[in-house]
Design a protein around this motif. Structure first.
Motif, PDB file in Angstrom:
ATOM      1  N   ALA A   6       0.830  -1.206   0.000  1.00 26.35           N
ATOM      2  CA  ALA A   6       0.000   0.000   0.000  1.00 26.35           C
ATOM      3  C   ALA A   6       0.866   1.259   0.000  1.00 26.35           C
ATOM      4  CB  ALA A   6      -0.936   0.000   1.205  1.00 26.35           C
ATOM      5  N   ILE A   7       1.952   1.238   0.804  1.00 28.81           N
ATOM      6  CA  ILE A   7       2.850   2.392   0.863  1.00 28.81           C
ATOM      7  C   ILE A   7       3.543   2.603  -0.481  1.00 28.81           C
ATOM      8  CG2 ILE A   7       4.975   3.261   1.905  1.00 28.81           C
ATOM      9  CD1 ILE A   7       4.115   1.943   4.516  1.00 28.81           C
ATOM     10  N   SER A   8       3.959   1.488  -1.109  1.00 28.85           N
ATOM     11  CA  SER A   8       4.611   1.581  -2.412  1.00 28.85           C
ATOM     12  C   SER A   8       3.675   2.168  -3.461  1.00 28.85           C
ATOM     13  CB  SER A   8       5.084   0.183  -2.849  1.00 28.85           C
ATOM     14  OG  SER A   8       5.663   0.236  -4.129  1.00 28.85           O
ATOM     15  N   GLN A   9       2.415   1.724  -3.440  1.00 32.70           N
ATOM     16  CA  GLN A   9       1.431   2.255  -4.378  1.00 32.70           C
ATOM     17  C   GLN A   9       1.177   3.734  -4.125  1.00 32.70           C
ATOM     18  OE1 GLN A   9      -2.382   0.355  -4.165  1.00 32.70           O
ATOM     19  NE2 GLN A   9      -3.055   1.157  -6.135  1.00 32.70           N
ATOM     20  N   TRP A  10       1.096   4.107  -2.841  1.00 35.30           N
ATOM     21  CA  TRP A  10       0.878   5.515  -2.498  1.00 35.30           C
ATOM     22  C   TRP A  10       2.030   6.386  -2.977  1.00 35.30           C
ATOM     23  CZ3 TRP A  10      -1.197   9.879  -1.634  1.00 35.30           C
ATOM     24  CH2 TRP A  10      -0.554  10.874  -0.915  1.00 35.30           C
ATOM     25  N   GLN A  11       3.273   5.901  -2.855  1.00 37.47           N
ATOM     26  CA  GLN A  11       4.426   6.681  -3.303  1.00 37.47           C
ATOM     27  C   GLN A  11       4.360   6.930  -4.807  1.00 37.47           C
ATOM     28  OE1 GLN A  11       6.426   8.309  -1.646  1.00 37.47           O
ATOM     29  NE2 GLN A  11       7.034   7.336   0.265  1.00 37.47           N
ATOM     30  N   SER A  12       3.937   5.905  -5.566  1.00 35.85           N
ATOM     31  CA  SER A  12       3.828   6.072  -7.018  1.00 35.85           C
ATOM     32  C   SER A  12       2.772   7.114  -7.364  1.00 35.85           C
ATOM     33  CB  SER A  12       3.476   4.730  -7.675  1.00 35.85           C
ATOM     34  OG  SER A  12       4.467   3.767  -7.414  1.00 35.85           O
ATOM     35  N   LEU A  13       1.607   7.002  -6.726  1.00 30.85           N
ATOM     36  CA  LEU A  13       0.542   7.975  -6.967  1.00 30.85           C
ATOM     37  C   LEU A  13       0.953   9.362  -6.500  1.00 30.85           C
ATOM     38  CD1 LEU A  13      -2.557   5.844  -5.871  1.00 30.85           C
ATOM     39  CD2 LEU A  13      -1.856   6.424  -8.207  1.00 30.85           C
ATOM     40  N   ARG A  14       1.714   9.404  -5.422  1.00 32.16           N
ATOM     41  CA  ARG A  14       2.174  10.683  -4.868  1.00 32.16           C
ATOM     42  C   ARG A  14       3.051  11.427  -5.853  1.00 32.16           C
ATOM     43  NH1 ARG A  14       6.758  11.207  -1.311  1.00 32.16           N
ATOM     44  NH2 ARG A  14       6.790  13.257  -0.325  1.00 32.16           N
ATOM     45  N   TYR A  15       3.983  10.720  -6.485  1.00 32.01           N
ATOM     46  CA  TYR A  15       4.869  11.388  -7.431  1.00 32.01           C
ATOM     47  C   TYR A  15       4.124  11.789  -8.703  1.00 32.01           C
ATOM     48  CZ  TYR A  15       8.749  10.126  -4.409  1.00 32.01           C
ATOM     49  OH  TYR A  15       9.602  10.022  -3.338  1.00 32.01           O
ATOM     50  N   LEU A  16       3.138  11.022  -9.094  1.00 27.42           N
ATOM     51  CA  LEU A  16       2.294  11.424 -10.218  1.00 27.42           C
ATOM     52  C   LEU A  16       1.541  12.711  -9.874  1.00 27.42           C
ATOM     53  CD1 LEU A  16       0.775   8.040 -11.488  1.00 27.42           C
ATOM     54  CD2 LEU A  16       2.433   9.499 -12.662  1.00 27.42           C
ATOM     55  N   GLY A  17       1.082  12.798  -8.620  1.00 28.36           N
ATOM     56  CA  GLY A  17       0.406  14.005  -8.173  1.00 28.36           C
ATOM     57  C   GLY A  17       1.333  15.207  -8.181  1.00 28.36           C
ATOM     58  N   VAL A  18       2.592  15.007  -7.775  1.00 29.87           N
ATOM     59  CA  VAL A  18       3.572  16.101  -7.790  1.00 29.87           C
ATOM     60  C   VAL A  18       3.791  16.597  -9.218  1.00 29.87           C
ATOM     61  CG1 VAL A  18       5.991  16.705  -7.359  1.00 29.87           C
ATOM     62  CG2 VAL A  18       4.724  15.357  -5.680  1.00 29.87           C
ATOM     63  N   VAL A  19       3.940  15.656 -10.158  1.00 29.15           N
ATOM     64  CA  VAL A  19       4.126  16.031 -11.567  1.00 29.15           C
ATOM     65  C   VAL A  19       2.917  16.818 -12.070  1.00 29.15           C
ATOM     66  CG1 VAL A  19       4.353  15.155 -13.922  1.00 29.15           C
ATOM     67  CG2 VAL A  19       5.662  14.101 -12.072  1.00 29.15           C
ATOM     68  N   PHE A  20       1.718  16.328 -11.749  1.00 30.56           N
ATOM     69  CA  PHE A  20       0.489  16.987 -12.190  1.00 30.56           C
ATOM     70  C   PHE A  20       0.383  18.395 -11.612  1.00 30.56           C
ATOM     71  CE2 PHE A  20      -4.251  17.496 -11.795  1.00 30.56           C
ATOM     72  CZ  PHE A  20      -4.476  17.662 -13.158  1.00 30.56           C
ATOM     73  N   GLY A  21       0.662  18.539 -10.322  1.00 29.42           N
ATOM     74  CA  GLY A  21       0.594  19.844  -9.686  1.00 29.42           C
ATOM     75  C   GLY A  21       1.624  20.813 -10.252  1.00 29.42           C
ATOM     76  N   CYS A  22       2.846  20.351 -10.457  1.00 27.17           N
ATOM     77  CA  CYS A  22       3.895  21.198 -11.030  1.00 27.17           C
ATOM     78  C   CYS A  22       3.544  21.626 -12.443  1.00 27.17           C
ATOM     79  CB  CYS A  22       5.233  20.457 -11.029  1.00 27.17           C
ATOM     80  SG  CYS A  22       5.989  20.253  -9.406  1.00 27.17           S
ATOM     81  N   LEU A  23       2.941  20.725 -13.203  1.00 28.75           N
ATOM     82  CA  LEU A  23       2.564  21.045 -14.582  1.00 28.75           C
ATOM     83  C   LEU A  23       1.486  22.125 -14.615  1.00 28.75           C
ATOM     84  CD1 LEU A  23       3.094  20.310 -17.525  1.00 28.75           C
ATOM     85  CD2 LEU A  23       1.289  18.591 -17.357  1.00 28.75           C
ATOM     86  N   ILE A  24       0.505  22.028 -13.721  1.00 28.05           N
ATOM     87  CA  ILE A  24      -0.545  23.050 -13.660  1.00 28.05           C
ATOM     88  C   ILE A  24       0.051  24.405 -13.295  1.00 28.05           C
ATOM     89  CG2 ILE A  24      -2.582  23.821 -12.384  1.00 28.05           C
ATOM     90  CD1 ILE A  24      -3.427  20.930 -12.124  1.00 28.05           C
ATOM     91  N   ALA A  25       0.901  24.438 -12.279  1.00 24.47           N
ATOM     92  CA  ALA A  25       1.514  25.701 -11.852  1.00 24.47           C
ATOM     93  C   ALA A  25       2.395  26.283 -12.955  1.00 24.47           C
ATOM     94  CB  ALA A  25       2.322  25.478 -10.577  1.00 24.47           C
ATOM     95  N   ALA A  26       3.156  25.433 -13.642  1.00 25.24           N
ATOM     96  CA  ALA A  26       4.041  25.906 -14.705  1.00 25.24           C
ATOM     97  C   ALA A  26       3.239  26.475 -15.875  1.00 25.24           C
ATOM     98  CB  ALA A  26       4.938  24.765 -15.174  1.00 25.24           C
ATOM     99  N   CYS A  27       2.157  25.788 -16.251  1.00 25.88           N
ATOM    100  CA  CYS A  27       1.305  26.286 -17.332  1.00 25.88           C
ATOM    101  C   CYS A  27       0.684  27.628 -16.952  1.00 25.88           C
ATOM    102  CB  CYS A  27       0.211  25.269 -17.657  1.00 25.88           C
ATOM    103  SG  CYS A  27       0.808  23.772 -18.489  1.00 25.88           S
ATOM    104  N   SER A  28       0.281  27.758 -15.702  1.00 29.53           N
ATOM    105  CA  SER A  28      -0.302  29.006 -15.235  1.00 29.53           C
ATOM    106  C   SER A  28       0.708  30.151 -15.315  1.00 29.53           C
ATOM    107  CB  SER A  28      -0.794  28.845 -13.791  1.00 29.53           C
ATOM    108  OG  SER A  28      -1.252  30.073 -13.275  1.00 29.53           O
ATOM    109  N   ILE A  29       1.940  29.863 -14.919  1.00 29.74           N
ATOM    110  CA  ILE A  29       2.989  30.890 -14.967  1.00 29.74           C
ATOM    111  C   ILE A  29       3.214  31.360 -16.406  1.00 29.74           C
ATOM    112  CG2 ILE A  29       5.486  31.227 -14.715  1.00 29.74           C
ATOM    113  CD1 ILE A  29       5.302  29.535 -12.149  1.00 29.74           C
TER     114      ILE A  29
END
Length: 295
Positions: A6-29
């Motif tokens: 479960a922790i391993s799966q959460w880490q994978s989803l977590r990094y996908l979330g980081v990429v998604f969040g960074c992409l939204i912020a970068a596009c906004s900038i």
């Protein structure tokens, strides 16, 4: 084994979330902030000043400016915190330069709209990154260091650093861009807090009443919410009694008050904000439904 998986799966989803969040912020900038000659906070704001003056890539600058901060973070805040910040910083810096072409497709020309929408989408992106327990670096690191070693409020420290950036921007580019930058930063901060806290705003209610059982049954039947009894004792009377705790949505608050007031006009209620509620207790377990059906 199940916990490790479960922790391993959460880490994978977590990094996908980081990429998604960074992409939204970068596009906004690149869609709203840069075309309007606004700034953001932190190291990225400093990078934008240099970009406007010398056309040096913002993302690469952001990464370079974060290197001494990351070294300080490793020495003062520890390895675990720094690793997450490095990942967030690298992804965010890469996303800014990868979406630089969006400068040519600015959707709005009005500076007020640009400051508002830039702040909103920046806030959404940063909020997602922070919800994933990560960071894009910059002044967040300075704020964490100041908080740890000088017992200052982290938000106040970051705000003070950002005010210095805005002051420099006002001196170099004029007062108007600086004022719109403040609007963008304010909206950004507000939306980031909303995303971090969660959109599922609810109310946690404690009810003290002589008629607590009838009130609890009415809540379970009418609102379809589970009720938990807490043991309580009066400080003056020393009488023992049950205290009902229930979590309801904002739209159910009026009906909850009506139920309590109808069954006991002297009931005592404490209503508290609950930013995020998870678990079976909030969706009413099957056993509670069976209990209601028998009554």
């Amino acid at each position: 084994m199940r916990l490790t998986a479960a922790i391993s799966q959460w880490q994978s989803l977590r990094y996908l979330g980081v990429v998604f969040g960074c992409l939204i912020a970068a596009c906004s900038i690149n869609l709203f902030v840069v075309p309007s000659h606004f700034l953001t906070g932190g190291a990225t704001g400093i990078a934008m000043i240099v970009y406007y003056l010398a056309d040096f890539p913002i993302g690469l600058q952001t990464f370079i400016y974060n290197i001494p901060l990351l070294i300080a973070s490793y020495k003062l805040l520890g390895k675990d915190y720094t690793v997450d910040v490095i990942i967030g910083t690298v992804i965010f810096s890469a996303c800014i330069d990868a979406t630089r072409f969006l400068n040519a497709y600015a959707p709005v020309e009005d500076l007020m709209l640009a400051s508002i929408y830039g702040g909103v989408f920046n806030g959404i992106g940063y909020g997602i990154v922070f919800r994933m327990n990560s960071s894009t670096g910059g002044f967040d690191i300075l704020g964490a260091i100041v908080k740890k070693y000088y017992s200052m409020n982290m938000g106040a420290a970051i705000f003070a650093f950002n005010c210095c950036i805005v002051a420099v921007a006002g001196f170099l580019f004029g007062i108007q861009p600086a004022m719109f930058t403040l609007i963008c930063m304010y909206v950004n901060s507000h939306v980031t807090d909303k995303v971090i806290a969660g959109l599922n705003r609810s109310k946690a209610v404690l009810i003290i009443s002589e008629n607590i059982e009838d009130i609890s049954e009415a809540i379970m039947y009418e609102l379809k919410r589970g009720v938990t009894y807490l043991h309580g004792q009066g400080g003056f009377s020393r009488n023992e009694r049950d205290v009902a705790m229930v979590v309801v949505s904002l739209t159910q608050m009026a009906k909850l008050k009506l139920i309590v007031y109808t069954l006991d006009k002297n009931a005592f209620m404490i209503i508290m904000s609950a930013n995020e509620v998870m678990g079976r207790g909030f969706t009413m377990p099957r056993k509670t439904k069976e209990f209601i059906s028998r009554h």
